[in-house]
Design a protein around this motif. Structure first.
Motif, short mmCIF file in Angstrom:
data_model
loop_
_atom_site.label_atom_id
_atom_site.label_comp_id
_atom_site.label_asym_id
_atom_site.label_seq_id
_atom_site.Cartn_x
_atom_site.Cartn_y
_atom_site.Cartn_z
N PRO A 147 0.83 -1.21 0.00
CA PRO A 147 0.00 0.00 0.00
C PRO A 147 0.86 1.26 0.00
O PRO A 147 1.86 1.33 0.72
CB PRO A 147 -0.79 -0.13 1.31
CG PRO A 147 -0.83 -1.60 1.58
CD PRO A 147 0.49 -2.12 1.11
N GLU A 148 0.48 2.24 -0.82
CA GLU A 148 1.26 3.47 -0.89
C GLU A 148 0.41 4.73 -0.92
O GLU A 148 0.90 5.82 -0.63
CB GLU A 148 2.19 3.46 -2.11
CG GLU A 148 1.47 3.33 -3.44
CD GLU A 148 2.43 3.43 -4.62
OE1 GLU A 148 3.21 4.39 -4.67
OE2 GLU A 148 2.38 2.53 -5.48
N SER A 149 -0.86 4.61 -1.28
CA SER A 149 -1.74 5.78 -1.35
C SER A 149 -2.64 5.82 -0.12
O SER A 149 -3.02 4.77 0.42
CB SER A 149 -2.60 5.74 -2.62
OG SER A 149 -1.78 5.79 -3.77
N GLU A 150 -3.00 7.02 0.28
CA GLU A 150 -3.83 7.20 1.47
C GLU A 150 -5.10 6.34 1.39
O GLU A 150 -5.79 6.32 0.39
CB GLU A 150 -4.22 8.68 1.60
CG GLU A 150 -4.73 9.07 2.96
CD GLU A 150 -3.65 9.08 4.03
OE1 GLU A 150 -4.00 8.87 5.21
OE2 GLU A 150 -2.48 9.29 3.69
N GLY A 151 -5.34 5.61 2.44
CA GLY A 151 -6.53 4.77 2.54
C GLY A 151 -6.34 3.34 2.09
O GLY A 151 -7.16 2.48 2.44
N GLU A 152 -5.28 3.04 1.34
CA GLU A 152 -5.12 1.69 0.79
C GLU A 152 -4.89 0.64 1.87
O GLU A 152 -5.38 -0.49 1.77
CB GLU A 152 -3.99 1.65 -0.24
CG GLU A 152 -4.36 2.29 -1.56
CD GLU A 152 -3.26 2.21 -2.60
OE1 GLU A 152 -3.56 2.45 -3.79
OE2 GLU A 152 -2.08 1.95 -2.24
N SER A 153 -4.15 1.00 2.91
CA SER A 153 -3.82 -0.01 3.92
C SER A 153 -5.01 -0.38 4.79
O SER A 153 -4.98 -1.42 5.46
CB SER A 153 -2.67 0.48 4.80
OG SER A 153 -3.12 1.44 5.74
N ILE A 154 -6.04 0.45 4.79
CA ILE A 154 -7.22 0.17 5.63
C ILE A 154 -8.45 -0.16 4.78
O ILE A 154 -9.53 -0.39 5.32
CB ILE A 154 -7.53 1.36 6.56
CG1 ILE A 154 -7.70 2.66 5.77
CG2 ILE A 154 -6.42 1.51 7.60
CD1 ILE A 154 -8.08 3.86 6.62
N TYR A 158 -8.83 -3.47 -0.98
CA TYR A 158 -7.53 -3.32 -1.63
C TYR A 158 -6.80 -4.65 -1.61
O TYR A 158 -6.61 -5.26 -0.55
CB TYR A 158 -6.70 -2.24 -0.94
CG TYR A 158 -5.34 -2.03 -1.60
CD1 TYR A 158 -5.23 -1.24 -2.74
CD2 TYR A 158 -4.19 -2.65 -1.11
CE1 TYR A 158 -4.00 -1.06 -3.36
CE2 TYR A 158 -2.96 -2.47 -1.73
CZ TYR A 158 -2.87 -1.68 -2.85
OH TYR A 158 -1.65 -1.50 -3.48
N GLU A 159 -6.37 -5.11 -2.79
CA GLU A 159 -5.68 -6.39 -2.90
C GLU A 159 -4.17 -6.19 -2.82
O GLU A 159 -3.58 -5.56 -3.70
CB GLU A 159 -6.05 -7.08 -4.22
CG GLU A 159 -7.51 -7.46 -4.34
CD GLU A 159 -7.79 -8.21 -5.63
OE1 GLU A 159 -7.47 -9.41 -5.69
OE2 GLU A 159 -8.30 -7.59 -6.57
#
Length: 246
Positions: A147-154, A158-159
């Motif tokens: 994950p690198e963009s805001e919100g992707e890790s949560i 997101y795969e």
């Protein structure tokens, strides 16, 4: 195929324009290794990470052509593959000597590769393929889309693990020297995202100037790199060193 999996061969992430060399980064013998495989007046193709960023893609191709020339890697032409010409140019992929898979957002580029139906074509390509950052990550059979963009890790949708081009088994995290202390969505990217994701897996964290080279069945790691595995990390190679990997 000669496959170069780079973090960044023409500058340091977040420090563009500050390099002290005129062309391709000569660290860890990258230029010397490329010269062993290079065809004079090579026909080159950049397959973009963002297929709709036409102006940026054209600038990137011109920049690559200039930097390769400065490193005495002669270029006949440097074409671009994006949404202006994608499926048509992929039909002619075997006319090229050198293919660059550009850097950018991993899932965006992955979707473009799928749209092009690139995998069966590029797996039969007999020239040089160079991945850069996201392009390197998407070369793997299973891609770790850190994950690198805001919100992707949560984002539950997101795969983080997606199907790639199948050119290598190595899952790469690029630009390690720049991103190792990053925080995303309130989490430390490495310690709280990628370390847990590495349970039962191996990620190769490359610093800019380091690369993996697959040639004639051999797989070698050049330069500073770290192995992220089973929730931890350790340095496995130094700048100026070469390590056989498998």
């Amino acid at each position: 195929m000669k496959l170069y999996l780079t973090s960044s061969p023409i500058g340091a992430y977040r420090q563009w324009g500050q390099q002290d060399y005129p062309g391709v980064n000569p660290a860890n013998n990258l230029v010397e290794e490329l010269k062993k495989d290079w065809q004079d007046d090579a026909k080159c193709l950049l397959i973009s990470a963002d297929p709709d960023a036409f102006e940026m893609n054209d600038i990137m191709a011109r920049d690559f052509e200039e930097k390769f020339a400065k490193s005495e890697l002669s270029v006949d032409r440097f074409d671009v593959c994006d949404h202006r010409n994608g499926k048509d140019i992929i039909e002619d992929i075997f006319e090229y000597d050198f293919i660059v898979l550009g850097g950018g957002h991993v899932p965006t580029q992955n979707a473009f590769f799928n749209e092009l139906k690139l995998t069966p074509k590029i797996q039969k390509f007999d020239g040089i393929v160079m991945g850069i950052s996201a392009g390197t990550m998407n070369c793997a059979k299973i891609v770790y889309a850190q994950p690198e963009s805001e919100g992707e890790s949560i984002d539950p949708n997101y795969e983080r693990f997606i199907e790639g081009l199948g050119l290598t088994k190595f899952m790469v995290i690029p630009h390690y020297q720049a991103i190792k202390d990053d925080v995303l969505d309130g989490k430390r990217v490495m310690e709280e995202i990628s370390y847990p994701d590495s349970i039962g897996r191996e990620f190769y964290a490359l610093t800019d100037g380091s690369f993996i080279l697959q040639r004639d069945g051999a797989k070698k790691l050049y330069g500073e790199a770290y192995l992220v595995k089973d929730g931890g990390i350790r340095k496995i190679c130094e700048n100026g060193q070469v390590l056989d990997i498998d």
